[in-house]
Design an enzyme around this catalytic site. Structure first.
Site, short mmCIF file in Angstrom:
data_model
loop_
_atom_site.label_atom_id
_atom_site.label_comp_id
_atom_site.label_asym_id
_atom_site.label_seq_id
_atom_site.Cartn_x
_atom_site.Cartn_y
_atom_site.Cartn_z
N GLY A 14 -34.85 -26.47 -1.08
CA GLY A 14 -35.47 -25.64 -1.25
C GLY A 14 -35.33 -24.25 -2.80
O GLY A 14 -33.72 -24.57 -2.53
N GLU A 15 -36.09 -23.93 -3.55
CA GLU A 15 -35.00 -23.53 -4.84
C GLU A 15 -34.59 -22.20 -4.52
O GLU A 15 -34.59 -21.17 -4.95
CB GLU A 15 -36.58 -23.41 -6.07
CG GLU A 15 -36.72 -24.86 -6.66
CD GLU A 15 -37.81 -25.27 -7.86
OE1 GLU A 15 -37.94 -23.97 -7.92
OE2 GLU A 15 -37.82 -26.09 -8.06
N LYS A 16 -35.01 -21.05 -3.07
CA LYS A 16 -34.83 -19.93 -2.62
C LYS A 16 -33.08 -20.11 -2.70
O LYS A 16 -32.57 -19.14 -3.44
CB LYS A 16 -34.89 -19.76 -1.81
CG LYS A 16 -35.10 -18.06 -1.25
CD LYS A 16 -35.69 -17.52 0.48
CE LYS A 16 -34.98 -17.98 0.98
NZ LYS A 16 -33.20 -17.48 1.25
N ALA A 26 -35.95 -22.55 12.89
CA ALA A 26 -36.38 -21.43 12.45
C ALA A 26 -36.82 -21.69 12.00
O ALA A 26 -37.12 -20.84 10.63
CB ALA A 26 -35.23 -20.44 12.36
N LEU A 27 -37.28 -23.01 11.99
CA LEU A 27 -38.60 -23.23 10.75
C LEU A 27 -40.11 -22.35 10.32
O LEU A 27 -40.61 -21.52 10.91
CB LEU A 27 -39.48 -24.66 11.00
CG LEU A 27 -38.48 -26.06 11.59
CD1 LEU A 27 -38.56 -27.24 11.84
CD2 LEU A 27 -37.26 -26.23 10.33
N SER A 84 -35.73 -17.71 6.67
CA SER A 84 -35.51 -18.22 8.53
C SER A 84 -35.12 -16.43 9.24
O SER A 84 -35.60 -15.86 10.34
CB SER A 84 -34.67 -19.35 9.10
OG SER A 84 -34.88 -20.03 8.67
N HIS A 86 -40.47 -24.54 4.88
CA HIS A 86 -39.85 -25.38 4.93
C HIS A 86 -40.96 -26.78 4.83
O HIS A 86 -40.76 -28.41 4.91
CB HIS A 86 -39.31 -25.53 6.27
CG HIS A 86 -37.76 -24.58 6.35
ND1 HIS A 86 -38.06 -23.53 7.45
CD2 HIS A 86 -36.85 -25.00 6.35
CE1 HIS A 86 -36.84 -23.34 7.89
NE2 HIS A 86 -36.06 -24.78 6.77
N GLN A 125 -20.54 -23.68 7.93
CA GLN A 125 -21.03 -23.13 6.18
C GLN A 125 -21.09 -20.88 6.65
O GLN A 125 -21.70 -20.70 5.81
CB GLN A 125 -22.36 -23.24 6.26
CG GLN A 125 -23.82 -23.55 6.44
CD GLN A 125 -24.67 -23.90 6.23
OE1 GLN A 125 -24.50 -24.79 6.16
NE2 GLN A 125 -26.11 -23.26 5.71
O1 PAF Z 1 -30.42 -24.36 3.59
C1 PAF Z 1 -29.71 -24.72 4.34
O2 PAF Z 1 -30.79 -24.85 5.40
C2 PAF Z 1 -28.54 -25.28 5.23
O3 PAF Z 1 -28.27 -24.94 3.86
C3 PAF Z 1 -28.77 -27.04 5.05
C4 PAF Z 1 -28.85 -27.92 3.60
C5 PAF Z 1 -30.03 -27.85 6.26
C6 PAF Z 1 -27.73 -27.39 5.38
O4 PAF Z 1 -27.36 -27.00 6.30
#
Ligand code: PAF
Length: 279
Positions: free
Chosen positions: A146-148, A31-32, A185, A36, A60
């Site tokens: 990213g720093e977000k 979902a760039l 995203s 990104h 995650q």
């Molecule tokens: O920041 C993200 O998009 C995710 O947490 C990552 C670093 C790709 C790990 O799945």
């Protein structure tokens, strides 16, 4: 641009490059957006070969519906990566990344217990697990984040040090929409109504930054919540002002780098943002 799904294919391509080529890696969940793309550009500037992964990492997500509704836009993502000049895209399946049930179980020494970690239990274990696996597969020289995701960036730096990965982690500035909303995203999931009020998050963070030292830490946090929630559509999950190095929550201003971090619900969509504060 080469697109591969298996570790074997990816390694075959990367092993073919001369060993003196500098490999840059941008891990993503797809979902760039422009944020990104700025990571890819940073990687292209520093490295000879840029590898991007697109993998929505199930471990995650502490909330199953969040995982299910996470935007997936592979074709558009590939078009964007091609345009940015990415060299290799790794799009593995869950089985490819998790062929076994082993887990790293790295002690994150409390970095994972505050802010995001408090409200998304287990989230950072999943992030560390997948990023470590991806690092072992890609073996990059540089990796870009990213720093977000400020807390994620700190935790990844910690992991790299703890596990002795020979990888330099590069943090890249937050990219914002014209009205200040941090690119994410998840923004595509916002209703029109929520989208229209969400720039107040950045406004409130900026006000907090401008008032640093003029008011007590607690008062600044309370004011930020009041400003964000004033429209009746947004709900702050947490706001914290932390020591940027240790992520320790602060009740008094310190003469060291600090960050103000916030998580906000816009309906069911959870947005995070942060700003660096310098006293
Ligand atoms: O920041 C993200 O998009 C995710 O947490 C990552 C670093 C790709 C790990 O799945």
């Amino acid at each position: 641009m080469r697109v591969v799904e298996s570790v074997l294919d990816l390694r075959a391509i990367l092993d073919n490059y001369n060993t003196n080529k500098v490999i840059g890696f941008v891990p993503t969940m797809g979902a760039l957006h422009n944020g990104h793309c700025s990571l890819i550009r940073a990687a292209k500037q520093k490295c000879d070969v840029v590898v991007t992964s697109i993998f929505v990492n199930p471990t995650q997500f502490n909330d199953k519906t969040d995982l299910e509704k996470y935007p997936r836009t592979l074709n558009e993502d590939l078009a964007k990566l091609e345009k940015e000049g990415c060299d290799v895209v790794f799009v593995p399946s869950v089985e490819e990344i998790y062929p076994d049930n082993s887990s790293l179980s790295l002690d994150l020494e409390g970095l994972d217990k505050v802010m995001e970690g408090e409200f998304r239990p287990g989230h950072f274990d999943g992030v560390v697990e997948v990023v470590n696996r991806l690092f072992n597969i890609v073996k990059p020289n540089f990796a870009f984040f990213g720093e977000k995701d400020f807390q994620q960036l700190s935790i990844i730096r910690f992991m790299v040090k703890k596990l002795n990965h020979d990888i330099q982690i590069i943090g890249c500035p937050i990219l914002r929409e014209e009205d200040g909303l941090a690119m994410s995203s998840r923004n595509t999931l916002l209703t029109e109504e929520h989208r229209s009020v969400s720039p107040v998050i950045f406004k409130a963070l900026t006000n907090a930054k401008n008032n640093i030292g003029k008011f007590a830490v607690e008062d600044i946090k309370n004011e930020l919540v009041a400003q964000i929630e004033d429209n009746g559509l947004l709900k702050v999950e947490y706001v914290d002002i932390v020591n940027s190095a240790t992520l320790k929550s602060l009740s008094n201003w310190i003469d060291e780098p600090m960050n103000i971090c916030v998580a906000v619900f816009a309906g069911k969509v959870r947005l995070i943002d942060n700003l660096k504060l310098n006293y």
